[in-house]
Design a protein around this motif. Structure first.
Motif, short mmCIF file in Angstrom:
data_model
loop_
_atom_site.label_atom_id
_atom_site.label_comp_id
_atom_site.label_asym_id
_atom_site.label_seq_id
_atom_site.Cartn_x
_atom_site.Cartn_y
_atom_site.Cartn_z
N TRP A 1 0.83 -1.21 0.00
CA TRP A 1 0.00 0.00 0.00
C TRP A 1 0.86 1.26 0.00
CZ3 TRP A 1 -0.41 3.83 3.82
CH2 TRP A 1 -1.44 4.75 3.65
N PHE A 2 1.95 1.24 0.78
CA PHE A 2 2.85 2.41 0.85
C PHE A 2 3.46 2.68 -0.52
CE2 PHE A 2 6.41 5.04 1.73
CZ PHE A 2 6.17 5.67 2.92
N GLN B 1 1.05 4.40 -2.63
CA GLN B 1 0.82 5.78 -2.19
C GLN B 1 1.92 6.72 -2.64
OE1 GLN B 1 -1.87 7.26 -0.42
NE2 GLN B 1 -2.80 5.36 -1.17
N THR B 2 3.14 6.23 -2.72
CA THR B 2 4.25 7.11 -3.14
C THR B 2 4.07 7.58 -4.57
OG1 THR B 2 5.59 5.20 -3.86
CG2 THR B 2 5.89 5.96 -1.60
N PRO C 1 -0.82 11.74 -1.47
CA PRO C 1 -0.83 10.51 -0.68
C PRO C 1 -1.70 10.62 0.57
CG PRO C 1 1.24 11.67 -0.38
CD PRO C 1 0.48 12.41 -1.44
N SER C 2 -2.01 9.47 1.14
CA SER C 2 -2.85 9.42 2.34
C SER C 2 -2.14 10.07 3.52
CB SER C 2 -3.16 7.96 2.67
OG SER C 2 -3.72 7.85 3.96
N LEU D 1 5.00 4.44 7.68
CA LEU D 1 6.46 4.34 7.67
C LEU D 1 7.00 4.01 9.06
CD1 LEU D 1 8.96 4.65 5.87
CD2 LEU D 1 9.11 7.03 6.61
N LEU E 1 6.87 12.88 6.27
CA LEU E 1 7.04 11.44 6.08
C LEU E 1 7.67 10.78 7.31
CD1 LEU E 1 6.95 9.01 4.10
CD2 LEU E 1 9.25 9.68 3.37
N ILE F 1 0.40 8.03 5.75
CA ILE F 1 1.75 7.67 5.30
C ILE F 1 2.78 7.72 6.44
CG2 ILE F 1 3.67 8.67 3.98
CD1 ILE F 1 2.30 6.89 2.21
N TRP G 1 10.13 6.03 -2.53
CA TRP G 1 9.71 7.43 -2.37
C TRP G 1 10.68 8.37 -3.11
CZ3 TRP G 1 5.93 10.30 0.31
CH2 TRP G 1 6.23 11.65 0.52
#
Length: 507
Positions: free
Chosen positions: A83-84, A87-88, A93-94, A101, A178, A97, A118
């Motif tokens: 999912w991450f 998103q990047t 993005p959500s 991380l 982040l 995030i 990222w």
């Protein structure tokens, strides 16, 4: 009672069906929600609680629960990793995030991979943004494409560097957000490394264009009075300024090392261009005319130096360059001045050199530059003033008839002094008569070339040194003439003026 115990056990050592659903999701690509992190956190709590079961002798139960939580947590982290990564790649993005991380810190390999992902994605966005700014400009064509300024090297380089400098703060804000939930790392260092990695993407297009500007500037024809050296120095100072500024954001990285490399290249090209331009200008330093004033070549060379040093204000550290820059200009200029005045006589040559040194010293003083060069030039000025003063004093002494008297009374005059051929009463009387004429018009016996001195201070010093030499010699001779042992019959008629009177008339 037994039912309550079972409920409590399940609450503390098992995940509910809702929590399991939150961890697994409805599908492989279902979004991560805040419930996911609540369930993931509970798996860690349960893992911690199993330690108490082990201590009470329920080893098999504790190990079974531990295994269940490990499997559930591992599966959840794999899903979180996928999912991450997705998103990047999205521009928006959500907000979950940072929490995601922080959770992935438990798996260093996954943690490193998502950070690299990222950086790769952000590199692509930064490169596209930079190239669009170069070729397309902003939305609706405002601002205009940077490439349109390619005909103006300084603005072209400045606009490119300014765009990158303005783009990095948004990258820093994104990286700070982040890593905001990460606790097991040095967040500020990680942020700096991430920005440094993202900014590497613009190094190649930036370096290619700036190198082309530097080389094209170096290759331009540049007659005396041209701007090539000035442009190269301004570009060098601009690169140094942005390198220092960007380094505060990215730390040491490829972008900073690229800017440092470009700065060194532009500065090297600048020094080479400056040396060529100064050599060309010094070859055009013509012999002085009747007024013994500096030639146009001297003025143009000093104007070039002034413009370069003035341009250095864009960089706070640029004063470190001044010593080399000033040496590149001043040393060959001094040689050219000396050569151009070599055919003059001693007196005319000293006046000409003083005029040139005065102009050079005045220029360097206004620029607040190297004190070493100023001291060296001041030493040459003092030496030329000494030469000029001695020539002037010798000329005035000869005109007044003191040149034959002075060696006799210095240091130990004979007794009686009146018996010496150079100091007989008639010689003393002739000197007094000539001195009266000199006191009536002191400038009459001064060498005519002294009026060509550009500095009024130099003219004043020359007059004062000549006056002091006459006053000192007159006072000593007046004292000797009035001593009885020197056998002058009427000393008051021979030298009627007191030394203080002569001093007041000359100073």
């Amino acid at each position: 009672m037994q039912e309550e115990v079972v409920k409590t056990f399940l609450k503390n050592f098992q995940l509910s069906s809702e929590e399991m659903f939150a961890l697994k999701g409805s599908s492989r690509d279902s979004p991560i929600t805040s419930q996911f992190f609540e369930a993931l956190n509970k798996t860690q709590i349960i893992r911690n609680n199993t330690k108490y079961l082990l201590q009470t002798g329920h080893q098999k139960t504790a190990l079974d629960i531990m295994e269940q939580m490990n499997v559930a947590r591992e599966s959840a982290l794999e899903r979180l990793f996928r999912w991450f990564q997705a998103q990047t790649r999205t521009p928006d993005p959500s907000p979950l995030i940072p929490e995601a991380l922080a959770a992935l810190q438990e798996r260093p390999v996954l943690f490193k991979m998502v950070i690299e992902e990222w950086i790769v994605v952000r590199r692509g966005w930064l490169t596209r943004g930079f190239l669009d700014a170069l070729t397309l400009g902003g939305p609706g064509g405002a601002p205009k494409p940077i490439e349109l300024q390619a005909h103006d090297p300084l603005r072209y380089v400045g606009d490119m560097l300014a765009w990158i400098h303005q783009a990095l703060p948004s990258e820093r804000e994104a990286a700070q957000l982040l890593f905001s939930k990460c606790v097991d790392i040095d967040a500020s260092e990680q942020v700096q490394q991430t920005i440094s990695g993202v900014s590497e993407s613009v190094c190649r297009p930036l370096k290619t264009r700036i190198e082309q500007v530097i080389v094209s500037e170096q290759g331009k024809g540049d007659p005396v009075g041209g701007k090539k050296a000035v442009h190269l120095y301004k570009i060098s100072s601009l690169l140094h300024f942005y390198m220092s500024t960007i380094k505060q954001v990215t730390g040491k990285g490829l972008l900073v090392s690229t800017l440092e490399e470009l700065h060194q290249l532009s500065y090297k090209m600048f020094i080479s261009s400056l040396q060529n331009q100064v050599t060309h200008a010094c070859d055009r330093v013509e012999p002085p005319g009747e007024t013994l004033a500096p030639s146009a070549g001297v003025a143009k060379t000093l104007s070039l130096l002034t413009e370069i040093v003035t341009a250095a204000t864009v960089s706070d550290d640029a004063h470190q360059d001044f010593k080399q820059i000033i040496s590149c200009v001043v040393d060959p200029l001094l040689n050219a001045i000396s050569e151009s005045g070599a055919s003059l006589g001693a007196f005319e040559g000293a006046v000409y050199l003083l005029n040139c040194l005065h102009q050079l010293h005045s220029t360097l003083s206004l620029l607040h530059t190297s004190s070493d060069k100023l001291e060296m030039i001041q030493g040459q000025i003092d030496a030329q003033l000494d030469t000029l003063s001695q020539e002037q004093i010798n000329g005035v002494f000869h005109a007044l008839g003191l040149s034959s008297i002075y060696p006799v009374i210095i240091p130990s005059p004979p007794v009686p002094l009146s018996s010496h051929p150079s100091c007989q009463p008639l010689a003393i009387q002739a000197f007094s008569t000539k001195l009266d004429g000199f006191l009536a018009a002191p400038d009459y016996l001064m060498f005519p070339h002294t009026r060509y001195l550009l500095s009024s201070s130099f003219r004043k010093q020359l007059h004062q040194r000549t006056a002091h030499a006459i006053i000192s010699t007159y006072a000593q001779l007046h004292n000797l003439v009035h001593k009885p042992e020197n056998e002058y019959s009427d000393p008051s008629s021979l030298m009627p003026k007191l030394p203080d009177v002569v001093k007041s008339l000359l100073l």
